[in-house]
Design a protein around this motif. Structure first.
Motif, mmCIF file in Angstrom:
data_model
loop_
_atom_site.group_PDB
_atom_site.id
_atom_site.type_symbol
_atom_site.label_atom_id
_atom_site.label_comp_id
_atom_site.label_asym_id
_atom_site.label_seq_id
_atom_site.Cartn_x
_atom_site.Cartn_y
_atom_site.Cartn_z
ATOM 1 N N PRO A 3 -23.808 31.416 8.571
ATOM 2 C CA PRO A 3 -22.924 30.670 9.377
ATOM 3 C C PRO A 3 -23.123 30.818 10.981
ATOM 4 C CG PRO A 3 -21.502 31.984 8.735
ATOM 5 C CD PRO A 3 -22.702 32.455 8.197
ATOM 6 N N ILE A 4 -23.597 29.453 11.683
ATOM 7 C CA ILE A 4 -23.967 29.568 13.064
ATOM 8 C C ILE A 4 -23.018 30.207 13.823
ATOM 9 C CG2 ILE A 4 -23.359 27.218 13.463
ATOM 10 C CD1 ILE A 4 -25.784 27.057 15.300
ATOM 11 N N ILE A 5 -21.793 29.998 13.498
ATOM 12 C CA ILE A 5 -20.562 30.341 14.420
ATOM 13 C C ILE A 5 -19.450 30.420 13.543
ATOM 14 C CG2 ILE A 5 -21.164 29.355 16.903
ATOM 15 C CD1 ILE A 5 -19.738 26.957 15.967
ATOM 16 N N GLN A 6 -18.365 31.475 13.986
ATOM 17 C CA GLN A 6 -17.285 31.662 13.169
ATOM 18 C C GLN A 6 -16.410 30.753 13.586
ATOM 19 O OE1 GLN A 6 -15.289 35.259 14.735
ATOM 20 N NE2 GLN A 6 -13.962 35.285 13.076
ATOM 21 N N TYR A 7 -16.088 30.218 14.532
ATOM 22 C CA TYR A 7 -15.513 29.078 14.851
ATOM 23 C C TYR A 7 -16.198 28.640 16.104
ATOM 24 C CZ TYR A 7 -11.576 31.031 12.056
ATOM 25 O OH TYR A 7 -11.198 31.421 11.121
ATOM 26 N N PHE A 8 -15.886 27.498 16.469
ATOM 27 C CA PHE A 8 -16.795 26.871 17.918
ATOM 28 C C PHE A 8 -15.953 27.196 18.919
ATOM 29 C CE2 PHE A 8 -18.568 23.286 20.204
ATOM 30 C CZ PHE A 8 -19.853 23.708 19.869
ATOM 31 N N LEU A 9 -15.702 28.691 19.010
ATOM 32 C CA LEU A 9 -15.178 29.183 20.031
ATOM 33 C C LEU A 9 -15.764 30.286 20.485
ATOM 34 C CD1 LEU A 9 -11.409 29.584 18.377
ATOM 35 C CD2 LEU A 9 -12.141 27.851 20.028
ATOM 36 N N PRO A 10 -15.783 30.645 22.107
ATOM 37 C CA PRO A 10 -14.545 29.901 22.880
ATOM 38 C C PRO A 10 -15.197 28.605 23.524
ATOM 39 C CG PRO A 10 -15.482 31.651 24.288
ATOM 40 C CD PRO A 10 -16.126 31.761 22.471
ATOM 41 N N ILE A 11 -14.485 27.526 23.095
ATOM 42 C CA ILE A 11 -14.718 26.326 23.629
ATOM 43 C C ILE A 11 -13.915 25.786 24.597
ATOM 44 C CG2 ILE A 11 -14.838 23.765 23.272
ATOM 45 C CD1 ILE A 11 -16.338 23.701 20.605
ATOM 46 N N SER A 12 -14.255 25.568 25.712
ATOM 47 C CA SER A 12 -13.341 25.040 26.914
ATOM 48 C C SER A 12 -13.454 23.321 26.870
ATOM 49 C CB SER A 12 -13.898 25.676 28.096
ATOM 50 O OG SER A 12 -13.542 27.053 28.235
ATOM 51 N N LEU A 13 -12.410 22.867 26.628
ATOM 52 C CA LEU A 13 -12.397 21.521 26.853
ATOM 53 C C LEU A 13 -11.947 21.263 28.385
ATOM 54 C CD1 LEU A 13 -10.567 20.340 23.908
ATOM 55 C CD2 LEU A 13 -13.162 20.396 24.256
ATOM 56 N N VAL A 14 -12.979 20.695 29.007
ATOM 57 C CA VAL A 14 -12.661 20.633 30.501
ATOM 58 C C VAL A 14 -12.638 19.121 31.110
ATOM 59 C CG1 VAL A 14 -13.650 21.486 32.752
ATOM 60 C CG2 VAL A 14 -13.909 22.850 30.775
ATOM 61 N N LEU A 15 -11.374 18.891 31.384
ATOM 62 C CA LEU A 15 -11.482 17.504 32.190
ATOM 63 C C LEU A 15 -11.538 17.813 33.536
ATOM 64 C CD1 LEU A 15 -8.869 15.739 29.737
ATOM 65 C CD2 LEU A 15 -11.475 15.495 29.689
ATOM 66 N N SER A 16 -12.288 17.805 34.317
ATOM 67 C CA SER A 16 -12.379 18.299 35.675
ATOM 68 C C SER A 16 -12.560 17.037 36.538
ATOM 69 C CB SER A 16 -13.661 19.429 35.947
ATOM 70 O OG SER A 16 -14.729 18.618 35.725
ATOM 71 N N PRO A 17 -12.475 17.508 37.949
ATOM 72 C CA PRO A 17 -12.525 16.343 38.920
ATOM 73 C C PRO A 17 -14.142 15.995 39.157
ATOM 74 C CG PRO A 17 -12.000 18.446 39.848
ATOM 75 C CD PRO A 17 -11.825 18.559 38.496
ATOM 76 N N PHE A 18 -14.999 16.806 38.681
ATOM 77 C CA PHE A 18 -16.366 16.494 38.758
ATOM 78 C C PHE A 18 -16.806 15.353 37.863
ATOM 79 C CE2 PHE A 18 -15.591 21.014 39.880
ATOM 80 C CZ PHE A 18 -15.865 20.945 41.197
ATOM 81 N N ILE A 19 -16.165 14.882 37.018
ATOM 82 C CA ILE A 19 -16.377 13.847 36.085
ATOM 83 C C ILE A 19 -16.723 12.482 36.834
ATOM 84 C CG2 ILE A 19 -15.232 12.391 34.244
ATOM 85 C CD1 ILE A 19 -13.468 14.719 33.389
ATOM 86 N N ALA A 25 -15.561 12.735 29.680
ATOM 87 C CA ALA A 25 -15.107 13.903 29.702
ATOM 88 C C ALA A 25 -16.039 14.972 29.696
ATOM 89 C CB ALA A 25 -14.126 13.953 28.608
ATOM 90 N N VAL A 26 -15.810 16.240 29.908
ATOM 91 C CA VAL A 26 -16.967 17.209 29.703
ATOM 92 C C VAL A 26 -16.321 18.283 28.723
ATOM 93 C CG1 VAL A 26 -18.074 18.997 30.813
ATOM 94 C CG2 VAL A 26 -17.553 17.056 32.374
ATOM 95 N N LEU A 27 -17.442 18.283 27.785
ATOM 96 C CA LEU A 27 -17.290 19.597 26.774
ATOM 97 C C LEU A 27 -18.020 20.736 27.029
ATOM 98 C CD1 LEU A 27 -16.036 20.050 24.130
ATOM 99 C CD2 LEU A 27 -18.004 19.245 23.052
ATOM 100 N N SER A 28 -17.413 21.827 27.321
ATOM 101 C CA SER A 28 -18.559 23.009 27.463
ATOM 102 C C SER A 28 -17.719 24.047 26.662
ATOM 103 C CB SER A 28 -18.283 23.320 29.029
ATOM 104 O OG SER A 28 -17.012 23.702 29.448
ATOM 105 N N GLY A 29 -18.988 24.894 26.461
ATOM 106 C CA GLY A 29 -18.445 26.110 25.659
ATOM 107 C C GLY A 29 -19.540 27.132 25.350
ATOM 108 N N THR A 30 -19.414 27.929 24.424
ATOM 109 C CA THR A 30 -20.575 29.073 24.118
ATOM 110 C C THR A 30 -20.611 28.957 22.600
ATOM 111 O OG1 THR A 30 -19.472 30.281 25.944
ATOM 112 C CG2 THR A 30 -21.237 31.402 24.421
ATOM 113 N N VAL A 31 -21.947 29.025 22.136
ATOM 114 C CA VAL A 31 -22.521 29.185 20.710
ATOM 115 C C VAL A 31 -22.715 30.726 20.616
ATOM 116 C CG1 VAL A 31 -23.948 28.416 18.955
ATOM 117 C CG2 VAL A 31 -23.275 26.848 20.889
ATOM 118 N N ARG A 32 -22.118 31.118 19.545
ATOM 119 C CA ARG A 32 -22.273 32.840 19.087
ATOM 120 C C ARG A 32 -22.429 32.744 17.839
ATOM 121 N NH1 ARG A 32 -20.517 35.904 23.423
ATOM 122 N NH2 ARG A 32 -19.411 35.006 25.086
#
Length: 92
Positions: A3-19, A25-32
């Protein structure tokens, strides 16, 4: 296949002022790796219906700008089983 990832975590859902737009919206995270926890460089993250995508960097990090909505994302990496997740991105 592993499996590529255990859970798609940690995923940070970021609704930032840089939008760029109030409708984005900005979706950012790490694939492990699910077993070792090591980051996967070069994993491909795409939306299923909008064809918006990104590739993880050398630390497994990625960032996508997508319209605020419910999205289905696929995560793929050579030698791993592709995974699909659903994420809701709305203004809080």
């Amino acid at each position: 296949m592993r499996p590529i990832i255990q859970y798609f975590l940690p995923i940070s859902l970021v609704l930032s002022p840089f939008i760029a737009s109030a409708q984005e919206a900005v979706l950012s995270g790490t694939v492990r790796d699910a077993f070792t926890g090591k980051p996967l460089s070069g994993a491909i993250i795409t939306t299923v219906h909008d064809s918006i995508g990104s590739t993880s960097d050398q630390w497994g990090h990625f960032k996508l700008r997508v319209p605020k909505s419910t999205h289905r994302f696929t995560i793929s990496y050579i030698g791993y089983q592709q995974q699909t997740i659903i994420v809701e991105l709305f203004q809080s």
